[in-house]
Scaffold this motif. Structure first.
Motif, PDB file in Angstrom:
ATOM      1  N   SER A  53       1.025  -1.230   0.000  1.00  0.00           N
ATOM      2  CA  SER A  53      -0.121  -0.142  -0.062  1.00  0.00           C
ATOM      3  C   SER A  53       0.908   1.142   0.089  1.00  0.00           C
ATOM      4  CB  SER A  53      -0.860   0.102   1.074  1.00  0.00           C
ATOM      5  OG  SER A  53      -0.217  -0.242   2.354  1.00  0.00           O
ATOM      6  N   ASN A  54       2.157   1.182   0.234  1.00  0.00           N
ATOM      7  CA  ASN A  54       3.023   2.469   0.321  1.00  0.00           C
ATOM      8  C   ASN A  54       4.006   2.208  -0.907  1.00  0.00           C
ATOM      9  OD1 ASN A  54       4.899   4.294   0.870  1.00  0.00           O
ATOM     10  ND2 ASN A  54       4.974   3.789   3.078  1.00  0.00           N
ATOM     11  N   LYS A  55       3.633   2.983  -1.727  1.00  0.00           N
ATOM     12  CA  LYS A  55       4.718   3.164  -2.983  1.00  0.00           C
ATOM     13  C   LYS A  55       5.396   4.562  -2.958  1.00  0.00           C
ATOM     14  CE  LYS A  55       3.185  -0.737  -4.243  1.00  0.00           C
ATOM     15  NZ  LYS A  55       3.928  -2.053  -4.275  1.00  0.00           N
ATOM     16  N   ARG A  56       5.441   5.159  -2.057  1.00  0.00           N
ATOM     17  CA  ARG A  56       6.106   6.774  -1.831  1.00  0.00           C
ATOM     18  C   ARG A  56       7.546   6.478  -2.264  1.00  0.00           C
ATOM     19  NH1 ARG A  56       2.596  10.047   0.896  1.00  0.00           N
ATOM     20  NH2 ARG A  56       4.062  11.773   1.014  1.00  0.00           N
ATOM     21  N   THR A  57       8.168   7.682  -2.492  1.00  0.00           N
ATOM     22  CA  THR A  57       9.470   7.831  -2.885  1.00  0.00           C
ATOM     23  C   THR A  57      10.096   9.005  -2.073  1.00  0.00           C
ATOM     24  OG1 THR A  57       8.826   9.489  -4.606  1.00  0.00           O
ATOM     25  CG2 THR A  57       9.138   7.307  -5.312  1.00  0.00           C
ATOM     26  N   ASP A  58       9.372   9.524  -0.986  1.00  0.00           N
ATOM     27  CA  ASP A  58       9.841  10.440  -0.210  1.00  0.00           C
ATOM     28  C   ASP A  58      10.319   9.875   1.118  1.00  0.00           C
ATOM     29  OD1 ASP A  58       7.771   9.777   1.191  1.00  0.00           O
ATOM     30  OD2 ASP A  58       6.715  11.874   1.201  1.00  0.00           O
ATOM     31  N   ILE A  59      10.643  10.537   2.213  1.00  0.00           N
ATOM     32  CA  ILE A  59      11.254  10.037   3.421  1.00  0.00           C
ATOM     33  C   ILE A  59      10.040   8.927   4.178  1.00  0.00           C
ATOM     34  CG2 ILE A  59      12.737  11.926   3.975  1.00  0.00           C
ATOM     35  CD1 ILE A  59      10.815  12.548   5.961  1.00  0.00           C
ATOM     36  N   TYR A  60       9.103   8.802   3.851  1.00  0.00           N
ATOM     37  CA  TYR A  60       8.061   7.788   4.334  1.00  0.00           C
ATOM     38  C   TYR A  60       7.916   6.533   3.397  1.00  0.00           C
ATOM     39  CZ  TYR A  60       6.902  11.527   7.492  1.00  0.00           C
ATOM     40  OH  TYR A  60       6.795  12.690   8.341  1.00  0.00           O
ATOM     41  N   GLY A  61       8.601   6.348   2.239  1.00  0.00           N
ATOM     42  CA  GLY A  61       8.367   5.192   1.594  1.00  0.00           C
ATOM     43  C   GLY A  61       9.685   4.717   1.191  1.00  0.00           C
ATOM     44  N   GLY A  62       9.657   3.372   0.528  1.00  0.00           N
ATOM     45  CA  GLY A  62      10.736   2.538   0.171  1.00  0.00           C
ATOM     46  C   GLY A  62      11.281   1.561   1.172  1.00  0.00           C
ATOM     47  N   ILE A 112      12.441  -0.341   4.739  1.00  0.00           N
ATOM     48  CA  ILE A 112      11.516  -0.599   5.902  1.00  0.00           C
ATOM     49  C   ILE A 112      11.657   0.435   6.952  1.00  0.00           C
ATOM     50  CG2 ILE A 112      11.661  -1.911   7.897  1.00  0.00           C
ATOM     51  CD1 ILE A 112      12.208  -4.397   6.029  1.00  0.00           C
ATOM     52  N   GLU A 113      12.832   1.041   6.942  1.00  0.00           N
ATOM     53  CA  GLU A 113      12.982   2.360   8.149  1.00  0.00           C
ATOM     54  C   GLU A 113      12.252   3.430   7.705  1.00  0.00           C
ATOM     55  OE1 GLU A 113      16.259  -0.564   8.051  1.00  0.00           O
ATOM     56  OE2 GLU A 113      15.420   0.256   6.222  1.00  0.00           O
ATOM     57  N   ASN A 114      12.137   3.815   6.444  1.00  0.00           N
ATOM     58  CA  ASN A 114      11.256   4.887   6.064  1.00  0.00           C
ATOM     59  C   ASN A 114       9.864   4.540   6.305  1.00  0.00           C
ATOM     60  OD1 ASN A 114      13.555   5.987   5.120  1.00  0.00           O
ATOM     61  ND2 ASN A 114      13.147   6.274   3.152  1.00  0.00           N
ATOM     62  N   ARG A 115       9.418   3.232   5.836  1.00  0.00           N
ATOM     63  CA  ARG A 115       7.925   3.094   6.028  1.00  0.00           C
ATOM     64  C   ARG A 115       7.475   2.967   7.592  1.00  0.00           C
ATOM     65  NH1 ARG A 115       7.249  -2.154   3.887  1.00  0.00           N
ATOM     66  NH2 ARG A 115       9.370  -2.234   2.930  1.00  0.00           N
ATOM     67  N   THR A 116       8.530   2.803   8.439  1.00  0.00           N
ATOM     68  CA  THR A 116       8.153   2.765   9.525  1.00  0.00           C
ATOM     69  C   THR A 116       8.285   3.959  10.476  1.00  0.00           C
ATOM     70  OG1 THR A 116       9.449   0.530   9.924  1.00  0.00           O
ATOM     71  CG2 THR A 116       8.793   1.486  12.059  1.00  0.00           C
ATOM     72  N   LEU A 117       8.657   4.998   9.754  1.00  0.00           N
ATOM     73  CA  LEU A 117       8.875   6.325  10.225  1.00  0.00           C
ATOM     74  C   LEU A 117       7.363   6.980  10.873  1.00  0.00           C
ATOM     75  CD1 LEU A 117      10.581   8.930  10.864  1.00  0.00           C
ATOM     76  CD2 LEU A 117      10.430   9.729   8.561  1.00  0.00           C
ATOM     77  N   PHE A 118       6.439   7.062  10.077  1.00  0.00           N
ATOM     78  CA  PHE A 118       4.939   7.600  10.245  1.00  0.00           C
ATOM     79  C   PHE A 118       4.579   6.909  11.768  1.00  0.00           C
ATOM     80  CE2 PHE A 118       0.387   7.360   9.832  1.00  0.00           C
ATOM     81  CZ  PHE A 118       0.225   8.751  10.209  1.00  0.00           C
ATOM     82  N   LEU A 119       4.700   5.589  11.932  1.00  0.00           N
ATOM     83  CA  LEU A 119       4.302   4.998  13.036  1.00  0.00           C
ATOM     84  C   LEU A 119       5.252   5.448  14.332  1.00  0.00           C
ATOM     85  CD1 LEU A 119       3.392   2.712  15.030  1.00  0.00           C
ATOM     86  CD2 LEU A 119       5.054   1.305  14.261  1.00  0.00           C
ATOM     87  N   LEU A 120       6.605   5.620  13.976  1.00  0.00           N
ATOM     88  CA  LEU A 120       7.185   6.075  15.280  1.00  0.00           C
ATOM     89  C   LEU A 120       7.107   7.540  15.409  1.00  0.00           C
ATOM     90  CD1 LEU A 120      10.686   4.403  14.162  1.00  0.00           C
ATOM     91  CD2 LEU A 120       9.043   3.584  15.577  1.00  0.00           C
ATOM     92  N   GLU A 121       6.595   8.470  14.337  1.00  0.00           N
ATOM     93  CA  GLU A 121       6.504   9.920  14.798  1.00  0.00           C
ATOM     94  C   GLU A 121       4.962   9.765  15.607  1.00  0.00           C
ATOM     95  OE1 GLU A 121       8.420  12.246  11.237  1.00  0.00           O
ATOM     96  OE2 GLU A 121       6.420  11.689  10.821  1.00  0.00           O
ATOM     97  N   VAL A 122       3.928   9.182  15.295  1.00  0.00           N
ATOM     98  CA  VAL A 122       2.726   9.217  15.989  1.00  0.00           C
ATOM     99  C   VAL A 122       3.100   8.653  17.165  1.00  0.00           C
ATOM    100  CG1 VAL A 122       0.693   8.086  16.173  1.00  0.00           C
ATOM    101  CG2 VAL A 122       1.367   8.813  13.976  1.00  0.00           C
ATOM    102  N   THR A 123       3.730   7.744  17.333  1.00  0.00           N
ATOM    103  CA  THR A 123       4.110   7.168  18.877  1.00  0.00           C
ATOM    104  C   THR A 123       4.718   8.221  19.536  1.00  0.00           C
ATOM    105  OG1 THR A 123       4.200   4.898  17.919  1.00  0.00           O
ATOM    106  CG2 THR A 123       5.286   5.290  19.945  1.00  0.00           C
TER     107      THR A 123
END
Length: 368
Positions: A190-199, A201-212
């Motif tokens: 579901s995540n095909k982004r090319t910015d810091i929130y995609g690509g 595993i570290e980038n795709r986990t970023l939103f979860l960590l920011e919310v936490t």
């Protein structure tokens, strides 16, 4: 004595037993307004037990985060007041209650979002269903979030945490599972982004960590839990390497000193048991990574729940459908009493039927 009934400390909270009411979407809030109803006050009070943990149902942190008509919100003062009545009723019975903070992301419809397109990490068409005034309908086409908008949603989670504290909750749980927004960022299907929130595993986990980070800034980690669904497929979800993804996410969550990690076992698809009979494996895998208490959820019965905590793979077990049909579930499991069957047709929306009209075991005995 079964380990299910031994006390445990989770973060700042001490529990008298390890049977948890799972967050169950029941869609009984007052409409319009998504305000917790009098029915909900009765429902949660019925299921409260001394020293027992209830995780209140998934609760949107914004109008844009709505996906199901009748789900209560936590984004305005009226909702805070409604939730306070629920919390007070649970506390009156000696219970402990956390609120689950939620954003559905692409799992929504324009009739629920004020006409705006549902938000997602990437605008990938899906054919899932959401609940509206017209019943179950297909989701509306989503649009990809701009990078700056992601920070705004993080702030919505923080504000939801603040309002949950104002309502008197004992803590909050971040909903990162079941194909909703956080899960959509995590999984590469579901995540095909090319910015810091995609690509990566570290980038795709970023939103979860920011919310936490935002939520623990309000509560402290010791009163915050996170729910994840490793290998979950509900909501058209998929990932190319779920073991690596969720192992990394669990390891990164250690930094917050969380009250618990709540794991949905992969044998659950949405709210139903899968037909292939998968064993509970998520807690076993992530126990090696996550350093705090673990709650396991997913089709447990009394014996399998006892086996889970005795094995040490999980510290607590959450029950869903059994709590729906058995308000006195904690006592029934303690005494090994017969459980009442649930009525799936009354799970979502409606009135008291299939919601607050299930009797306790001892009440059934008196009638007989």
């Amino acid at each position: 004595m079964s380990k299910l009934y031994q006390p445990i400390q989770i973060g700042a909270v001490r529990l008298d037993h390890r049977i948890v009411q799972a967050p169950l979407t029941r869609l009984r809030s007052e409409q319009p307004g998504d305000v917790p109803s009098a029915m909900m006050v009765k429902y949660y009070a019925q299921r409260a037990s001394k020293g027992g943990l209830q995780i209140a149902e998934a609760t949107p942190v914004s109008v844009q985060g709505r996906g199901y008509l009748g789900a209560p919100g936590i984004y305005n003062d009226a909702q805070v007041e409604g939730w306070r009545k629920v919390v007070d009723a649970v506390h009156a019975k000696g219970g402990i209650i956390f609120l689950q903070l939620w954003h559905v992301g692409r799992q929504s419809h324009v009739s629920l979002t004020g006409g705006a397109a549902p938000l997602a990490p990437s605008a990938i068409p899906v054919q899932d269903l959401v609940y509206t005034r017209d019943g179950w309908v297909k989701t509306s086409p989503s649009r990809a979030l701009e990078t700056v908008e992601i920070k705004e949603i993080v702030e919505q989670f923080r504000q939801g945490a603040i309002r949950a504290k104002a309502a008197g909750f004992d803590g909050v749980e971040i909903h990162g599972a079941n194909g909703y927004l956080i899960d959509q960022f995590l999984q590469d299907g579901s995540n095909k982004r090319t910015d810091i929130y995609g690509g990566s595993i570290e980038n795709r986990t970023l939103f979860l960590l920011e919310v936490t980070e935002a939520v623990t800034s309000v509560w402290g980690g010791e009163r915050v839990g996170v729910r994840l669904g490793p290998s979950g497929t509900f909501g058209s979800m998929s990932d190319s390497n779920p073991d690596a993804l969720f192992g990394h996410a669990a390891a990164q969550l250690n930094r917050f000193g969380l009250a618990y990690l709540h794991l949905i076992e992969p044998r659950i698809d949405g709210s139903k048991l899968r037909a292939d009979g998968l064993p509970p494996v998520a807690a076993h895998q992530l126990r090696r990574v996550f350093k705090g208490p673990i709650i396991a959820a997913g089709g447990f019965e009394r014996d399998s729940a006892e086996a889970m905590v005795e094995s040490g793979d999980a510290d607590l077990v959450a029950f869903g459908r059994h709590f729906a049909a058995n308000p006195d579930l904690v006592e029934r499991l303690r005494r090994n009493l017969t459980l009442s069957p649930h009525d799936r047709d009354t799970f979502y929306g409606g009135d008291e039927r299939g919601y607050t009209d299930y009797p306790c075991h001892d009440d059934l005995a008196e009638v007989a």
